[in-house]
Design a protein around this motif. Structure first.
Motif, PDB file in Angstrom:
ATOM      1  N   LEU A  87       0.858  -1.185   0.000  1.00 43.79           N
ATOM      2  CA  LEU A  87       0.000   0.000   0.000  1.00 43.79           C
ATOM      3  C   LEU A  87       0.894   1.234   0.000  1.00 43.79           C
ATOM      4  CD1 LEU A  87      -2.804   1.365   0.322  1.00 43.79           C
ATOM      5  CD2 LEU A  87      -2.441   1.196   2.794  1.00 43.79           C
ATOM      6  N   TYR A  88       0.854   2.007  -1.106  1.00 46.29           N
ATOM      7  CA  TYR A  88       1.719   3.166  -1.269  1.00 46.29           C
ATOM      8  C   TYR A  88       1.039   4.499  -0.969  1.00 46.29           C
ATOM      9  CZ  TYR A  88       5.153   0.144  -3.473  1.00 46.29           C
ATOM     10  OH  TYR A  88       6.075  -0.837  -3.715  1.00 46.29           O
ATOM     11  N   SER A  89      -0.276   4.565  -1.121  1.00 46.53           N
ATOM     12  CA  SER A  89      -0.961   5.833  -0.907  1.00 46.53           C
ATOM     13  C   SER A  89      -2.397   5.592  -0.455  1.00 46.53           C
ATOM     14  CB  SER A  89      -0.934   6.684  -2.187  1.00 46.53           C
ATOM     15  OG  SER A  89      -1.466   5.969  -3.289  1.00 46.53           O
ATOM     16  N   THR A  90      -2.912   6.574   0.298  1.00 47.15           N
ATOM     17  CA  THR A  90      -4.260   6.472   0.859  1.00 47.15           C
ATOM     18  C   THR A  90      -4.906   7.852   0.885  1.00 47.15           C
ATOM     19  OG1 THR A  90      -3.559   6.873   3.139  1.00 47.15           O
ATOM     20  CG2 THR A  90      -3.562   4.584   2.409  1.00 47.15           C
ATOM     21  N   CYS A  91      -6.182   7.882   1.242  1.00 44.07           N
ATOM     22  CA  CYS A  91      -6.904   9.137   1.435  1.00 44.07           C
ATOM     23  C   CYS A  91      -7.066   9.369   2.936  1.00 44.07           C
ATOM     24  CB  CYS A  91      -8.277   9.068   0.754  1.00 44.07           C
ATOM     25  SG  CYS A  91      -9.270  10.551   1.045  1.00 44.07           S
ATOM     26  N   GLY A  92      -6.614  10.506   3.413  1.00 39.86           N
ATOM     27  CA  GLY A  92      -6.680  10.824   4.833  1.00 39.86           C
ATOM     28  C   GLY A  92      -8.085  11.063   5.358  1.00 39.86           C
ATOM     29  N   ILE A  93      -9.045  11.319   4.452  1.00 38.48           N
ATOM     30  CA  ILE A  93     -10.434  11.541   4.886  1.00 38.48           C
ATOM     31  C   ILE A  93     -11.365  10.440   4.374  1.00 38.48           C
ATOM     32  CG2 ILE A  93     -10.175  14.046   5.134  1.00 38.48           C
ATOM     33  CD1 ILE A  93     -11.693  14.284   2.404  1.00 38.48           C
ATOM     34  N   ASN A  94     -10.786   9.417   3.757  1.00 39.05           N
ATOM     35  CA  ASN A  94     -11.585   8.323   3.192  1.00 39.05           C
ATOM     36  C   ASN A  94     -12.757   8.851   2.359  1.00 39.05           C
ATOM     37  OD1 ASN A  94     -10.008   6.220   4.339  1.00 39.05           O
ATOM     38  ND2 ASN A  94     -11.005   6.615   6.303  1.00 39.05           N
ATOM     39  N   SER A  99     -11.106   5.953  -4.569  1.00 44.49           N
ATOM     40  CA  SER A  99     -11.071   4.499  -4.700  1.00 44.49           C
ATOM     41  C   SER A  99      -9.613   4.065  -4.665  1.00 44.49           C
ATOM     42  CB  SER A  99     -11.745   4.061  -6.000  1.00 44.49           C
ATOM     43  OG  SER A  99     -11.061   4.591  -7.116  1.00 44.49           O
ATOM     44  N   GLN A 100      -9.385   2.793  -4.849  1.00 44.65           N
ATOM     45  CA  GLN A 100      -8.020   2.286  -4.892  1.00 44.65           C
ATOM     46  C   GLN A 100      -7.753   1.666  -6.250  1.00 44.65           C
ATOM     47  OE1 GLN A 100      -7.937  -0.419  -1.509  1.00 44.65           O
ATOM     48  NE2 GLN A 100      -6.756   1.089  -0.366  1.00 44.65           N
ATOM     49  N   TYR A 101      -6.534   1.862  -6.723  1.00 48.01           N
ATOM     50  CA  TYR A 101      -6.082   1.177  -7.919  1.00 48.01           C
ATOM     51  C   TYR A 101      -5.232   0.014  -7.423  1.00 48.01           C
ATOM     52  CZ  TYR A 101      -3.995   0.050 -12.334  1.00 48.01           C
ATOM     53  OH  TYR A 101      -3.593  -0.623 -13.456  1.00 48.01           O
ATOM     54  N   ILE A 102      -5.658  -1.198  -7.710  1.00 50.72           N
ATOM     55  CA  ILE A 102      -4.982  -2.389  -7.195  1.00 50.72           C
ATOM     56  C   ILE A 102      -4.330  -3.127  -8.355  1.00 50.72           C
ATOM     57  CG2 ILE A 102      -5.285  -4.562  -5.949  1.00 50.72           C
ATOM     58  CD1 ILE A 102      -7.727  -3.236  -4.574  1.00 50.72           C
ATOM     59  N   GLY A 103      -3.022  -3.271  -8.263  1.00 53.50           N
ATOM     60  CA  GLY A 103      -2.264  -4.010  -9.266  1.00 53.50           C
ATOM     61  C   GLY A 103      -1.852  -5.369  -8.721  1.00 53.50           C
ATOM     62  N   ASP A 104      -0.970  -6.008  -9.424  1.00 53.78           N
ATOM     63  CA  ASP A 104      -0.533  -7.347  -9.022  1.00 53.78           C
ATOM     64  C   ASP A 104       0.126  -7.359  -7.651  1.00 53.78           C
ATOM     65  OD1 ASP A 104      -1.466  -8.452 -11.381  1.00 53.78           O
ATOM     66  OD2 ASP A 104       0.479  -8.281 -12.390  1.00 53.78           O
ATOM     67  N   ASP A 105       0.950  -6.335  -7.371  1.00 56.57           N
ATOM     68  CA  ASP A 105       1.659  -6.323  -6.091  1.00 56.57           C
ATOM     69  C   ASP A 105       1.645  -4.946  -5.425  1.00 56.57           C
ATOM     70  OD1 ASP A 105       3.347  -5.046  -7.862  1.00 56.57           O
ATOM     71  OD2 ASP A 105       5.127  -6.217  -7.351  1.00 56.57           O
ATOM     72  N   TYR A 106       0.722  -4.075  -5.808  1.00 58.87           N
ATOM     73  CA  TYR A 106       0.672  -2.722  -5.249  1.00 58.87           C
ATOM     74  C   TYR A 106      -0.768  -2.208  -5.156  1.00 58.87           C
ATOM     75  CZ  TYR A 106       0.246  -1.748 -10.216  1.00 58.87           C
ATOM     76  OH  TYR A 106      -0.153  -1.757 -11.516  1.00 58.87           O
ATOM     77  N   ILE A 107      -0.926  -1.197  -4.293  1.00 59.81           N
ATOM     78  CA  ILE A 107      -2.201  -0.490  -4.150  1.00 59.81           C
ATOM     79  C   ILE A 107      -1.879   1.002  -4.085  1.00 59.81           C
ATOM     80  CG2 ILE A 107      -4.265  -0.119  -2.736  1.00 59.81           C
ATOM     81  CD1 ILE A 107      -3.746  -2.932  -1.516  1.00 59.81           C
ATOM     82  N   HIS A 108      -2.549   1.774  -4.934  1.00 58.10           N
ATOM     83  CA  HIS A 108      -2.405   3.231  -4.941  1.00 58.10           C
ATOM     84  C   HIS A 108      -3.780   3.855  -4.791  1.00 58.10           C
ATOM     85  CE1 HIS A 108       1.808   3.404  -6.173  1.00 58.10           C
ATOM     86  NE2 HIS A 108       1.541   2.395  -6.989  1.00 58.10           N
ATOM     87  N   GLN A 109      -3.838   4.993  -4.144  1.00 54.38           N
ATOM     88  CA  GLN A 109      -5.082   5.748  -4.037  1.00 54.38           C
ATOM     89  C   GLN A 109      -5.444   6.305  -5.409  1.00 54.38           C
ATOM     90  OE1 GLN A 109      -7.042   5.955  -1.421  1.00 54.38           O
ATOM     91  NE2 GLN A 109      -8.521   7.265  -2.424  1.00 54.38           N
ATOM     92  N   ASN A 110      -6.692   6.184  -5.782  1.00 51.13           N
ATOM     93  CA  ASN A 110      -7.192   6.758  -7.032  1.00 51.13           C
ATOM     94  C   ASN A 110      -8.110   7.920  -6.663  1.00 51.13           C
ATOM     95  OD1 ASN A 110      -8.459   7.465  -9.386  1.00 51.13           O
ATOM     96  ND2 ASN A 110      -9.135   5.414  -9.909  1.00 51.13           N
ATOM     97  N   CYS A 111      -7.641   9.122  -6.910  1.00 53.49           N
ATOM     98  CA  CYS A 111      -8.368  10.330  -6.528  1.00 53.49           C
ATOM     99  C   CYS A 111      -9.169  10.932  -7.680  1.00 53.49           C
ATOM    100  CB  CYS A 111      -7.381  11.381  -6.023  1.00 53.49           C
ATOM    101  SG  CYS A 111      -6.343  10.822  -4.674  1.00 53.49           S
TER     102      CYS A 111
END
Length: 144
Positions: A87-94, A99-111
């Motif tokens: 998990l590389y990035s998140t939203c501080g206020i959810n 949403s999240q962009y989920i790849g094979d071995d990573y998760i990034h916040q999708n803003c």
């Protein structure tokens, strides 16, 4: 480019624009950062400007907080999930629009679905002539 590299680059670009606006009021600065004006007057501020393309589908897009103060990132990752994804990035206020962009071995916040930092009312509430002051919580790896 890492999140940190982008963050530092964007902060410098923001500071360069702000140097041109030292004699402007808060409202005038916020107006200056409207998408249409930035595309015309600051074409190097964002790579999307060259295509006259917005990062968010919002009519009244304001680019003052081009990076959201609620976006949290850590280049080495926050954690590895039980599924083995970092998990590389998140939203501080959810944000409900994020949403999240989920790849094979990573998760990034999708803003891309969230416009919270691009509304002028929000910008005015959090305004500082120093972009890094507004963004002080973003760099989780720097202890801010």
């Amino acid at each position: 480019m890492t999140y940190n590299e982008w963050f530092e680059k964007q902060g410098k670009l923001h500071a360069d624009v702000m140097k041109k606006l030292v004699d402007k009021s808060v409202d005038e600065v916020i107006e200056y950062f409207r998408f249409e004006n930035m595309v015309k007057n600051e074409p190097d501020f964002c790579p999307l400007y060259k295509e006259n393309k917005k990062c968010h589908d919002y009519e009244e897009l304001n680019c003052y907080l081009c990076a959201c103060p609620n976006f949290r990132f850590k280049d080495e990752g926050f954690e590895v999930t039980p599924e083995g994804k970092t998990l590389y990035s998140t939203c501080g206020i959810n944000s409900k629009d994020g949403s999240q962009y989920i790849g094979d071995d990573y998760i990034h916040q999708n803003c891309s679905g969230c416009i919270v930092p691009h509304r002028e009312k929000y910008i005015k509430k959090h305004f500082s002539r120093n972009w890094f002051e507004v963004m002080n919580k973003v760099r989780c790896d720097k202890g801010n």
